[in-house]
Structure formats: structure tokens, C-alpha cells
Design an enzyme around this catalytic site. Structure first.
Site, PDB file in Angstrom:
ATOM      1  N   ASP A   1     123.261  15.438 -17.216  1.00  0.00           N
ATOM      2  CA  ASP A   1     124.228  16.517 -17.392  1.00  0.00           C
ATOM      3  C   ASP A   1     125.663  15.988 -17.519  1.00  0.00           C
ATOM      4  O   ASP A   1     126.069  15.091 -16.770  1.00  0.00           O
ATOM      5  CB  ASP A   1     124.149  17.425 -16.144  1.00  0.00           C
ATOM      6  CG  ASP A   1     124.991  18.675 -16.256  1.00  0.00           C
ATOM      7  OD1 ASP A   1     124.641  19.523 -17.086  1.00  0.00           O
ATOM      8  OD2 ASP A   1     125.989  18.794 -15.525  1.00  0.00           O
TER       9      ASP A   1
ATOM     10  N   GLU B   1     123.744  14.352 -22.120  1.00  0.00           N
ATOM     11  CA  GLU B   1     124.564  15.449 -22.617  1.00  0.00           C
ATOM     12  C   GLU B   1     125.990  14.929 -22.697  1.00  0.00           C
ATOM     13  O   GLU B   1     126.663  14.748 -21.679  1.00  0.00           O
ATOM     14  CB  GLU B   1     124.504  16.663 -21.681  1.00  0.00           C
ATOM     15  CG  GLU B   1     125.219  17.845 -22.308  1.00  0.00           C
ATOM     16  CD  GLU B   1     125.650  18.911 -21.311  1.00  0.00           C
ATOM     17  OE1 GLU B   1     125.665  20.088 -21.692  1.00  0.00           O
ATOM     18  OE2 GLU B   1     126.010  18.585 -20.168  1.00  0.00           O
TER      19      GLU B   1
HETATM   20  C1  NOJ Z   1     126.137  21.457 -18.660  1.00  0.00           C
HETATM   21  C2  NOJ Z   1     124.991  22.397 -18.411  1.00  0.00           C
HETATM   22  O1  NOJ Z   1     124.222  22.492 -19.587  1.00  0.00           O
HETATM   23  C3  NOJ Z   1     125.583  23.720 -18.011  1.00  0.00           C
HETATM   24  O2  NOJ Z   1     124.606  24.732 -17.943  1.00  0.00           O
HETATM   25  C4  NOJ Z   1     126.277  23.545 -16.696  1.00  0.00           C
HETATM   26  O3  NOJ Z   1     126.909  24.755 -16.346  1.00  0.00           O
HETATM   27  C5  NOJ Z   1     127.335  22.434 -16.780  1.00  0.00           C
HETATM   28  N1  NOJ Z   1     126.848  21.256 -17.424  1.00  0.00           N
HETATM   29  C6  NOJ Z   1     127.787  22.037 -15.403  1.00  0.00           C
HETATM   30  O4  NOJ Z   1     126.748  21.375 -14.748  1.00  0.00           O
END
Ligand code: NOJ
Length: 559
Positions: free
Chosen positions: A238, A293
């Protein structure tokens, strides 16, 4: 527990399983409910796993199911090594991993490195006093002289507004958070008891860990080891760029000061941490992977997190925020092809739990079907979001009924399994169903060979059985009509090609982004259809003369 096998469904020439893989994202709250509380859970996923396997995907990625107060629906983790009771138990997680392996599916779980919940014991200790040994696991600062005394001008993500809005033509567009200006969106929250601000790139309930503290790094590495020991095949990582805060936490450029910091950071420090994560995973067992990500930056910047022993894969997000237009997609594909060289793989994605579904964004199911052909026909890995195989659109949620502080409820609507009014859920599911659930549910689409569900199955079967589609090279076919893209996927000459000749093994992929018919210029030879975006399966193996209908898309091969 089944032993994960590194050889699972090895790709062409025994490549690692994830080369050209298709990964299916499951948002546990929304997938399937087993205990009648209206919230999806791990036993619910286990019951519906046959559906996932029947699509022909290689892996599942599970969004967080860890203990959490759910301020950010699980991305605020209060215990990384336990399952939140709303989702089940650790036994359920282990059972799910086993079931998936038995069905030939690899399992990725979410790893949230940047922040924890404010209820996590680490933060509870850190906030308990300035002298607590865990104080410096998080970022604390004295009040400064700026507005409200905040230490710098960084903004937090999630303003409570929807991140996407409809423009005058009804099209959904990202809002990019440019409208909010008040200090309530600062990335700093004052802690009265200890008289300091703490930093949170996201919600105040998600304090940022300080990755420059080696104790934090060690603790997060332990989290990875826990789940590797539990048998997972990798992690979706993430918001990685946010762990790389610039030293001294300087103000953001005033021109960018309204953009949340989560979209601005891009520091070598984060990449060095990614390389350490990669070394840990590689040392554990072959074929464990990291899917990063890497938000908010362009394809060449994303590549910096993949190259030189960084992530195995990282989402190419820019196309997800763009329109359904040939010139835009041509540019995105060129950028990804130029960025991901030296055996690296772009990662294509059109929908997820943070973004309105693409059937909504692109405005029609015909386009969603063409988009499926596009995704499956590109070089790289593909990440599908559960429900896109049904052509789902978002649920309509009135502003007063929003649950998510980022306004992302619409794309998190429960998956409709049956044709009945409750769609296989208890009477009060946690969110309303997608607006088209009455006609786009699994039961109904199963019965219709022309449905988008069967199209996904045909496309994924075609990709699994064709080395060219799964892992071949990519070459544009020039001189196509305006609004049409066409390309060849080709098995490398010299490879141990299982098909008669590499020329026969080529696959031609083409997409008509316009609403008028078009005729594609094909290379010489007799072409037959492998799949057609608007087909019902009867077109497979039929001769194809290069004609495309409005919003048409096909994959073809030489006879
Ligand atoms: C990216 C995630 O996809 C999202 O859903 C989340 O709110 C943020 N990161 C914070 O963790």
C-alpha cells in the site's frame, strides 16, 4: 496447510507464475457474507472461490482483513497478525489460503507499511508520553509558527468529499482534491496530552510510522514474515511512496500545496526500503512477489520502484484516471512499453476499491467489454477488480449516506450473486447494490453465453493458452483508422515455441474506441477470431476480415 508450490502453473518456458499473470482483487467487505451480518467475510470468500477459479485468473489479492477500527475500512490496521472479527478468524484466513492453493490460485495479501491505526498498540504506546520508547516510531513535532501552528503545509488525503465528480457532460472526472483549502485537512493532528502534533498522510486515525527508525523497519519486516509463514505468495504493498518523506519535512511547493502529500513524495529513501523488502521476500522462497501501489506519478517514475530489484510489479495507474480515447491509450501504452524494459512487466488495472468502476467511467457496457479485450491483449500483468467480470457500475449513494471519508463507497458495493432481490446477501447489506445489480448478477450472467462474464472467461482462457498473449512481445500495427488501435503479440523467435511456427502463434489485438464501424489493416494471411468483445462464443474460429463494429474489439490469430 497446503505447501505453496513455487511452480504453480508456470508460464511459458517455465517462467515464474507471475509473468503475464492475471490477479483478481477481492475487497472482503463486499465479496460475500457467510454469517448474515451484511458485511462480507473470509468464510464467504471461501464459499465463492470456485467462481474466481472459473474465470481463469492466476491469483487473488485480498484487501486488508486485519484487526481494525475501520476508520479507513481496514487500511487502518490495529493488529497486522490477526483477523478482524467482522471478517472471521486466523483459522479462516489459513483455510482460505489453502483453498485458493488447491484451486491453483496464488494469494497476495495487503501490506500497509506507511501507517497504522491510532488504536494499534504501537501508537497507543507512542502517544502515551514523550519519553515512551516507542515515541519515535511515529513522527511527532512541536507546534510551529504557521497557521494553527502546524509544523508544515502538508495536506492529508481524504477530505470527506468524493474524489471523483461528474462534469457538465455527465462524465466522471478525478477531482484531485483541488477544492479544499481549510486547515482541517492538514496532515498534522494536535495531541493535547503530550503537547505535540503527529503526522498522518491519510486520516488522523492513521498516524504515519517513521521508516527512518530501524525498529519500525524490523517490526514491519516481521509482519511480512508472519504472512509468508502462513503460506501467502506475496503482497500488494500500500501507498509505498509515502514512507519516503523528505528529510526535515520541508513545506510542499506552494503551487502544489493543495494536493495531499500522499501524491507528491518520490524519494530514493522509499526505493531503498523497497529493495530491502524485495531481498526479504526473495530470500524467503522463490516466486513470492511484491505488487506495489506507487500512486500519483507517471510510468517512468513508477518504473523507478520496479527497476534494480525493486517491486516485481507496480500498478500503472495513469490510464485509470484517463478517458476512453485511442490517442490517450496510445500514449499510455507507449509510455509503459518504454518504461518497462529489461524483462520488466507493466501492470494494467482499470478499477479498484478507490476509483469509480470503469463501466461507469467509460459510460457503457460495450466499452467495458472492449476494455476487457484491451487489458487481456496488452503485454504485462493485469489486475481485475471483483465485479468487473459482471460489468458492474457503482452503487448510487446519497451524500448523507456516505460511509467512507474518501467518498469511495460506490465502487465498494456488495457483489450481486443471485437474481433474487437480496442477491445472495442478508436483508441489510452494508452498502446498497450496484445500480445495475438486477441484470448484472452472477446467476443471470452465468445463464447467458453472450454475457460479459463469459466474455471474460473466453478472454482469460485465450490468454492462458497462448504464449504470445501471455508473455509475447508487443508491436503496434501502423496505419489504422482514426480512433482504432491495433497491435501484434508475438512469441520471441528462438524461444522453445510450443506452437507450429512463431508466425502462426502471433495474436492480433485491436480496439475501436469510436462509435462508428471501422476496418483494420491486417498483416497478410487468413485471420480467425479468438474472441470478440461483442461476441457470444459462436464467433470463435470464424474467419475475420478486419471489420470492427462500434466499440468493437477483437483478438485474432492466423489460420
Ligand atoms: C491506498 C488504498 O488503496 C486506499 O484504500 C487507502 O485508503 C490508502 N492507501 C491508505 O491506506
Amino acid at each position: 496447510m497446503t505447501e505453496p508450490d513455487g511452480q504453480r502453473d508456470a508460464g511459458h518456458r517455465g517462467d515464474p507464475w507471475w509473468h503475464g499473470a492475471v490477479i483478481y482483487q477481492i475487497y472482503p467487505r463486499s465479496f460475500a457474507d457467510s454469517n448474515g451480518d451484511g458485511v462480507g467475510d473470509l468464510p464467504g470468500i471461501r464459499r465463492r472461490l470456485e467462481h474466481v477459479a472459473s474465470l481463469g485468473v492466476d491469483a487473488i489479492w485480498l484487501s486488508p482483513f486485519y484487526r481494525s477500527p475501520m476508520a479507513d475500512f481496514g487500511y487502518d490496521v490495529a493488529d497486522h497478525c490477526d483477523v478482524d472479527p467482522v471478517f472471521g478468524t486466523l483459522e479462516d484466513a489459513r483455510g482460505l489460503i489453502d483453498d485458493a492453493h488447491r484451486l491453483g490460485l496464488a494469494v497476495l495479501v495487503d501490506f500497509v507499511p506507511n501507517h497504522t491505526s491510532d488504536q494499534h498498540p504501537w501508537f497507543v504506546a507512542s502517544r502515551s508520553s514523550r519519553s515512551n520508547p516507542m515515541r519515535h516510531w511515529y513522527t511527532w513535532r512541536d507546534a510551529g509558527r504557521g497557521p494553527n501552528g502546524v509544523p508544515n503545509n502538508w495536506r492529508a488525503a481524504f477530505t470527506g468529499e468524493a474524489a471523483w465528480v461528474r462534469d457538465d457532460t455527465g462524465q466522471l472526472r478525478p477531482r484531485w482534491g483541488l477544492e479544499a483549502t481549510d486547515q482541517s485537512t492538514s496532515a498534522w493532528t494536535w495531541d493535547e496530552a503530550t503537547g505535540q502534533f503527529y503526522l498522518h498522510t491519510f486520516l488522523p486515525q492513521q498516524p504515519d510510522l517513521d521508516w527512518r527508525n530501524p525498529e519500525v523497519v524490523a517490526a514491519q519486516h516481521d509482519v511480512l514474515c508472519f504472512w509468508l509463514d502462513a503460506g501467502v505468495d506475496g503482497f500488494r504493498v500500500d501507498a509505498i511512496i509515502t514512507i519516503g518523506k523528505p528529510e526535515g519535512l520541508p513545506d510542499a511547493d506552494p503551487d502544489l500545496a493543495l494536493i495531499p502529500e500522499a501524491g507528491l513524495t518520490d524519494e530514493e529513501f522509499a526505493r531503498s526500503q523497497v529493495r530491502d523488502l524485495r531481498a526479504l521476500v526473495d530470500a524467503y522462497r522463490p516466486d513470492r512477489i511484491l505488487l506495489g501501489e506507487v500512486g500519483g506519478i507517471d510510468a517512468s517514475a513508477i518504473r523507478r520502484y520496479v527497476a534494480h530489484d525493486g517491486f516485481h510489479l507496480a500498478f500503472d495507474f495513469p490510464p485509470m484516471f484517463d478517458r476512453w480515447r485511442a490517442d490517450r491509450w496510445r500514449r499510455h501504452i507507449d509510455e509503459a512499453e518504454a518504461a518497462h524494459v529489461d524483462g520488466e512487466w507493466p501492470t494494467w488495472v482499470l478499477s479498484n476499491h478507490d476509483t469509480p468502476r470503469h463501466a461507469d467511467r467509460f459510460g457503457s457496457e460495450a466499452r467495458a467489454r472492449a476494455a476487457a479485450v484491451l487489458l487481456v491483449g496488452l503485454r504485462g500483468c493485469v489486475v481485475l477488480y471483483a465485479g468487473e467480470e459482471l460489468g458492474l457500475v457503482d452503487a448510487e449513494i446519497a451524500p448523507d449516506d456516505r460511509l467512507d471519508p474518501g467518498g469511495r463507497d460506490g465502487c465498494r458495493a456488495p457483489l450481486p450473486w443471485t437474481d433474487a432481490a437480496d442477491h445472495g446477501w442478508p436483508p441489510q447489506a452494508w452498502l446498497p447494490f450496484p445500480a445495475n445489480a438486477e441484470t448484472r448478477n452472477v446467476e443471470r450472467l452465468e445463464a447467458d453465453p453472450s454475457s460479459i462474464l463469459h466474455l471474460y472467461r473466453r478472454l482469460l482462457a485465450a490468454r492462458r493458452s497462448s504464449p504470445a498473449l501471455r508473455s509475447g512481445s508487443f508491436t503496434w500495427l501502423a496505419d489504422q483508422p482514426e480512433g482504432v488501435l491495433a497491435w501484434l503479440r508475438t512469441v520471441d523467435p528462438g524461444s522453445a515455441d510450443p506452437e507450429p511456427s512463431s508466425r502462426d502463434a502471433d495474436r492480433l489485438v485491436t480496439v475501436n474506441f469510436t462509435e462508428s464501424p471501422a476496418v483494420v489493416t491486417t498483416p497478410s494471411g487468413n485471420w480467425v477470431l479468438v474472441a470478440s468483445g461483442d461476441g457470444d462464443g459462436s464467433e470463435v474460429d470464424q474467419p475475420w476480415d478486419g471489420r470492427l463494429g462500434p466499440d468493437g474489439a477483437v483478438i485474432a490469430q492466423r489460420r
